[in-house]
Design an enzyme around this catalytic site. Structure first.
Site, mmCIF file in Angstrom:
data_model
loop_
_atom_site.group_PDB
_atom_site.id
_atom_site.type_symbol
_atom_site.label_atom_id
_atom_site.label_comp_id
_atom_site.label_asym_id
_atom_site.label_seq_id
_atom_site.Cartn_x
_atom_site.Cartn_y
_atom_site.Cartn_z
ATOM 1 N N HIS A 127 0.841 -1.194 0.000
ATOM 2 C CA HIS A 127 0.000 0.000 0.000
ATOM 3 C C HIS A 127 0.877 1.245 0.000
ATOM 4 C CE1 HIS A 127 -0.284 0.623 4.694
ATOM 5 N NE2 HIS A 127 0.899 0.195 4.349
ATOM 6 N N CYS A 186 6.259 6.357 4.384
ATOM 7 C CA CYS A 186 5.076 5.531 4.163
ATOM 8 C C CYS A 186 4.197 6.029 3.014
ATOM 9 C CB CYS A 186 4.256 5.404 5.442
ATOM 10 S SG CYS A 186 5.093 4.443 6.714
ATOM 11 N N HIS A 191 5.010 0.350 -0.192
ATOM 12 C CA HIS A 191 5.706 -0.590 0.674
ATOM 13 C C HIS A 191 4.721 -1.683 1.064
ATOM 14 C CE1 HIS A 191 3.717 2.221 3.397
ATOM 15 N NE2 HIS A 191 3.770 1.285 4.340
ATOM 16 N N HIS A 201 3.526 -5.089 3.859
ATOM 17 C CA HIS A 201 3.505 -5.608 5.221
ATOM 18 C C HIS A 201 3.001 -7.042 5.217
ATOM 19 C CE1 HIS A 201 4.159 -1.716 7.150
ATOM 20 N NE2 HIS A 201 3.268 -1.207 6.330
ATOM 21 N N HIS A 214 -1.665 -10.443 -1.276
ATOM 22 C CA HIS A 214 -0.746 -10.165 -2.383
ATOM 23 C C HIS A 214 -1.329 -9.163 -3.383
ATOM 24 C CE1 HIS A 214 1.363 -13.581 -0.673
ATOM 25 N NE2 HIS A 214 2.437 -13.118 -1.304
ATOM 26 N N GLU A 266 0.212 -4.274 11.718
ATOM 27 C CA GLU A 266 0.941 -3.877 10.513
ATOM 28 C C GLU A 266 2.369 -4.420 10.577
ATOM 29 O OE1 GLU A 266 0.466 0.148 8.318
ATOM 30 O OE2 GLU A 266 1.928 0.425 9.918
#
Length: 121
Positions: free
Chosen positions: A15, A26, A30, A32, A70, A109
């Site tokens: 995201h 952010c 990137h 998670h 994904h 996260e």
């Protein structure tokens, strides 16, 4: 007797957080390894001995996990700026109609950063 049960789910996703300042890390794309805890609270059925069938939680979560795993979260309707706070509320809105007794959603996260949401909009 009242009790709360919690079932964990995991998914991988990328995201960006477009509402952040340009120089915030952010804001860039990137990913998670997200962990989601779904908690149901209610009366323990004395005949069966449980509050809820875990399978019902898994069935409600399955289509959401298929949508998110994904994937680029920003492309999902309602998650255009997918902070974990907004994700928790999004999950709540999707799950509450199918999961009576929904008490809390916690989204991790990272192993040390999480959001807890109890349905207060």
């Amino acid at each position: 007797m009242r009790a709360r049960l919690t079932k964990d789910f995991r998914f991988e996703a990328a995201h960006t957080l477009p509402s952040l300042p340009d120089d915030h890390k952010c804001r860039r794309m990137h990913g998670h390894s997200f962990k989601v805890e779904i908690s149901i609270e209610g009366e323990v059925d004395e005949t069966i001995g449980w509050v809820y069938d875990h399978k019902r939680i898994s069935q409600a979560m399955q289509p959401l996990l298929e949508l998110m795993d994904h994937c680029y979260l920003n492309d999902i309707e309602g998650l255009e700026s997918p902070t974990i706070e907004r994700m928790a509320a999004w999950f709540w809105k999707k799950l509450a109609p199918d999961l009576p007794g929904l008490a809390e959603i916690v989204i991790y996260e990272t192993p040390t950063a999480r959001c807890s949401f109890r349905g207060e909009f």
